[in-house]
Design a protein around this motif. Structure first.
Motif, PDB file in Angstrom:
ATOM      1  N   GLN A   1      47.743 -34.729   5.661  1.00  0.00           N
ATOM      2  CA  GLN A   1      47.874 -33.564   6.436  1.00  0.00           C
ATOM      3  C   GLN A   1      48.544 -33.908   7.817  1.00  0.00           C
TER       4      GLN A   1
ATOM      5  N   LYS B   1      45.158 -26.124   7.526  1.00  0.00           N
ATOM      6  CA  LYS B   1      45.580 -27.554   7.567  1.00  0.00           C
ATOM      7  C   LYS B   1      46.009 -27.885   8.858  1.00  0.00           C
TER       8      LYS B   1
ATOM      9  N   ASP C   1      45.457 -23.213   3.167  1.00  0.00           N
ATOM     10  CA  ASP C   1      45.285 -23.704   1.746  1.00  0.00           C
ATOM     11  C   ASP C   1      44.796 -22.102   0.997  1.00  0.00           C
TER      12      ASP C   1
ATOM     13  N   SER D   1      51.152 -31.444   1.570  1.00  0.00           N
ATOM     14  CA  SER D   1      49.780 -32.438   1.812  1.00  0.00           C
ATOM     15  C   SER D   1      48.760 -31.756   1.088  1.00  0.00           C
TER      16      SER D   1
ATOM     17  N   SER E   1      50.616 -24.487   4.929  1.00  0.00           N
ATOM     18  CA  SER E   1      49.858 -24.657   6.308  1.00  0.00           C
ATOM     19  C   SER E   1      48.574 -23.987   6.100  1.00  0.00           C
TER      20      SER E   1
ATOM     21  N   GLN F   1      52.118 -34.314   6.973  1.00  0.00           N
ATOM     22  CA  GLN F   1      52.891 -32.912   7.040  1.00  0.00           C
ATOM     23  C   GLN F   1      52.892 -32.498   8.337  1.00  0.00           C
TER      24      GLN F   1
END
Length: 862
Positions: free
Chosen positions: A627, A675, A669, A569, A667, A630
């Protein structure tokens, strides 16, 4: 450059009262468990004179190979990092600036330091120069005499340098050679090259180099071959041998008695007699062999260390005093340890071949993620960053982290935090996705590396498994290396023999000599190409991302232990802004293409996002959809894996974190923003959970699952709403769990009357402690009209500047699916996000670094 004198006549370490959290204090000497008679007290204090030592921390400068300019570096750092700091080079993360750094690998780099020592320093028996991390190929000179040449960044280098030093000023010089220069001759000499597919340099030499493999380029990282020091170098002076490692490891637990080993290692590999005094275990007179001591210990009725969700992660604390043959105190050590056993079960069974861990004899279902390095510049990672990342994993209900093999071995602080939080660690050795040499020089370097790392890591109860490499075996057998690299039959045999020497002979021998932990030569043990392979051992499932499998196959294709799987993502908008301008926010812009390192990346995200959510209106909505996609993909996988227990006993998604800001599988960043996936994983990894199991899109099933060993009764209720918030149906019932167990929940909404309707289903249930938990799902049979922005309002309330907390109250008149509150300010954390919000008031609790304003927030919903 100069050096800093850190410690003189170190008498800080005197024995104190034991117990959990005890430390050394000169005021608590009389509380020492082994009471010292007054007549012996004076000799005890006098013995500290042999413990006196000096410690110097070196500061460095380096010479620019083009300009000749001398550039101060400090105690640690890299060429690249310093040239960014001085402004000669730009931020490599921004735009396409990575390209501005390639020239650094074309030069050797000279580092210098000036070490001033006194005559009294030369009177010490040992003067030891220590480099905790030297990256990587470096000739070390003292007063123009060559001391040594280093070739491995993965272990601490220590050298006795008394004969090289003089009173007064001493010139320390290090000549670093980048890997492409160091290996050029050997590379050109080889008839066929060792496959190293992630190395994007002019010549692929990553697998020949004992430095972090991801720095040569990866499908989630830029290329940045750092040169320098990750940690400060030191000169230590001392008279008696210096303790470098102390660990207590569990050998076995039988009938309420734990057999333990106390292992001690000293800097000088000599054979000497010592007296070891332990607050917990007593006094031992022992003799070292080549600088090592092993003392058998026993503990009755031990309190065991357990992974989270299965008991307390209990740690014992001990204080050691170590004396030489003359009775001089030479070392002290405060150490913690956990009593636990780790067993890997690989047996033939009715499904195929098992792969699961027993901790203290109990089978554990492992829930977690793969960890990569936290920065492309290891020297920039701070203690607070490490602590924060472990906490993020803990907050998402993980009980295992896999330290992936293409990075570096983590700092002590990482493992200590995992010890304290009950998070299991699957530890890869640092080999990944390439074929490695097996010549004597390379194997000797790896032997030093593993002899340093294995005992250090095995000291931690959290570390329960050593894995030889990441995807080396599966790559050789499935990735077409032989044809791509034109490797003939004879060379193929040599590469396979080298693999055996390294991963099936050397590595398991060192693990066995230094620990009681299980070891397997590689992961995965099975490939994802055929259905039968999912019945055996570890699995890295990449059939959706790298293949053509539909997204539902994440829930259908479950291995016995799923050590890798994932979906990409894009990160938060504040993260995107850190490396690009809004005019670059287009999948076809050169900046976005440059930051997307996966060969199928942006197209694969768009393909599945379009299927799930339709064509995005603009780039921002695409990021939002990426997102959601994902989270959906990994959520499908987790539910499939957990409901497949006991056939499946582990799920570790790829990947937990990032080393730079970019679209990746993480998951969290690079700037620690959660996320959608991290929120999803937190809910999916609850010990007692309601999961959405998807085997076909649009036909989801809901499963109540307990990972609690003991039986208990849970009160479960659910309500079905239409999108206006009207209750269509509600029900409640009790579920009597039977230990670790799952049960599909029969729902009214799964009848024909609801199949073609859009509805929201809200579950609540009680866990094993009687606490209430809740989760909401959205069944979208057909695309609903999206609410207008005017359908909701929000305000920031209850701002507490001291505690840095606030509340966001959102009031809506329409249904908002997957509502994402995005902050343009970094450092804002939400207690929940990407939620399905029925009409009404909704409260979100946030923490912040800087007080946010209303205009800092942006909302996305479906």
């Amino acid at each position: 450059m100069s050096v800093e004198l850190l410690v003189q006549d170190d008498t800080r370490f005197l024995p104190s009262g034991g117990g959990k959290g005890g430390g050394y204090s000169p005021f608590s000497i009389f509380h020492f468990q082994f009471s010292i008679a007054f007549s012996g007290l004076l000799s005890f204090i006098l013995s500290l004179s042999s413990f006196a030592q000096h410690e110097y921390k070196l500061e460095w400068q380096f010479i620019h190979p083009e300009s000749g300019k001398v550039i101060p570096l400090g105690e640690k750092g890299t060429v690249q990092g310093k040239l960014i700091e001085t402004g000669e080079l730009p931020d490599p993360f921004y735009g396409e600036n990575e390209k501005e750094f390639t020239w650094i690998e074309h030069y050797s780099w000279v580092f210098e330091s000036e070490l001033k020592i006194k005559e009294e320093d030369l009177a010490f028996d040992f003067l030891e120069l220590e480099f905790p991390s030297i990256d990587t190929y470096a000739g070390i000179y003292i007063n123009d005499s060559l001391l040594t040449f280093t070739d491995n960044a993965f272990y601490t280098h220590r050298f006795q340098v008394k004969n090289y030093l003089k009173a007064g000023k001493n010139a320390i010089k290090i000549v670093f050679m980048p890997p492409v220069l160091y290996h050029r001759a050997a590379y050109d000499k080889r008839k066929s090259q060792l496959p190293s597919p992630n190395d994007v340099g002019e010549i692929a030499v990553a697998s020949m180099s004992r430095k972090p493999q991801y720095q040569f380029g990866w499908d989630w990282a830029l290329r940045m071959n750092t040169i320098g020091f990750w940690k400060p170098a030191r000169l230590r002076t001392y008279n008696s041998n210096r303790l470098t490692l102390a660990k207590i490891e569990t050998k076995s637990i039988v009938e309420n008695r734990a057999a333990l080993d106390l292992d001690l290692q000293f800097s000088v590999k000599s054979s000497e007699e010592y007296r070891v005094e332990s607050e917990l275990f007593g006094v031992f007179n022992v003799k070292s062999k080549e600088g090592k001591i092993k003392i058998p210990l026993s503990l009755s009725n031990p309190k065991l260390w357990w992974p989270r969700g299965h008991g307390e992660a209990y740690l014992y604390h001990d204080n050691l005093l170590i004396y030489n043959l003359k009775g001089d105190l030479i070392s002290t050590k405060e150490l913690s340890f956990g009593v636990r056993t780790s067993e890997l079960v690989q047996n033939k069974d009715k499904w195929g071949t098992s792969f699961y861990f027993k901790i203290n004899g109990k089978a554990i279902f492992c829930k977690g993620a793969n960890m990569i390095p936290q920065d492309v510049f290891p020297s920039r990672v701070k203690d607070a960053d490490i602590i924060k990342l472990v906490q993020e994993a803990y907050d998402a209900n993980m009980n295992m982290i896999r330290v992936w093999g293409g990075g570096y071995y983590q700092d002590e602080l990482f493992y200590q935090n995992c010890d304290e939080k009950g998070i299991l660690v699957w530890q890869d050795f640092m080999f990944a996705c390439a074929m490695y040499p097996g010549d004597p020089v390379f194997l000797a370097s790896v032997e030093k590396e593993l002899n340093f790392q294995v005992p250090r890591l095995a000291a931690h109860p959290s570390v329960v498994y050593f894995n030889g490499n990441n995807e080396v075996d599966v790559a050789w057998k499935n990735w077409g290396f032989q044809l791509k690299y034109l490797i003939g039959p004879k060379t193929q045999e040599e590469i396979e023999a080298d693999y055996k020497k390294l991963f099936q002979q050397l590595a398991p021998r060192i693990v066995k000599e230094n620990s009681y932990l299980p070891y397997v030569h590689t992961s995965p043990l099975s490939n994802w190409g055929k259905d039968e392979y999912f019945n055996h051992g570890t699995m890295h499932y990449w059939g959706v991302w790298h293949g053509k499998d539909p997204i539902e196959d994440f829930g259908l294709k479950s291995g016995r232990f799923n050590a890798e799987y994932g979906f990409q993502s894009f990160p938060e908008f504040s993260t995107l802004s850190s490396f690009s301008r809004e005019m670059d926010w287009d999948l076809n812009s050169s900046v976005m293409k440059h930051h997307q390192k996966s060969y199928v990346g942006n197209g694969m995200i768009k393909k599945h996002a379009d299927i799930l959510y339709g064509n995005a209106f603009d780039f921002k909505e695409f990021v939002y959809f990426s997102q959601l996609t994902q989270a959906k993909a990994v959520g499908i996988a987790i539910a499939g894996h957990r409901t497949d227990m006991p056939r499946c006993m582990g799920t570790l998604f790829w990947q937990l974190n990032d080393c730079w800001p970019a679209p990746t599988w993480s998951s969290i960043d690079y700037y620690n923003n959660w996320k959608a996936l991290h929120y999803q994983a937190r809910a999916d990894y609850e010990n007692v959970a309601v999961l959405e199991r998807t085997q076909k899109l649009g036909e989801e099933k809901y499963v109540f699952l307990s990972d609690i060993d003991t039986a208990f009764t849970s009160t479960v209720s659910y309500r079905i709403f239409d999108l206006s918030g009207k209750v269509l149906f509600e029900n409640y019932f009790n579920i009597n769990t039977k230990g670790r167990w799952n049960q599909e929940i029969a729902l009214e909404c799964q009848t024909k009357a609801y199949r073609d309707k859009n509805y929201v289903i809200a579950f609540s249930w009680t866990n094993e402690k009687g606490e209430s938990e809740a989760r909401t799902f959205y069944h979208e049979a057909k695309k609903a009209a999206k609410a207008e922005r005017s359908a909701f309002t929000f305000e920031i309330q209850n701002i507490d500047e001291e505690q840095k907390t606030a509340v966001i109250k959102l009031t809506s008149t329409r249904f908002l699916a997957n509502c994402w509150i995005s902050s343009q300010k970094r450092g804002v954390r939400f207690d929940r996000n990407f939620e399905h919000l029925l009409p009404g008031e909704h409260i979100f609790h946030i923490t912040f670094e800087e007080i946010p304003k209303a205009e800092d927030f942006e909302f996305f919903w479906r």
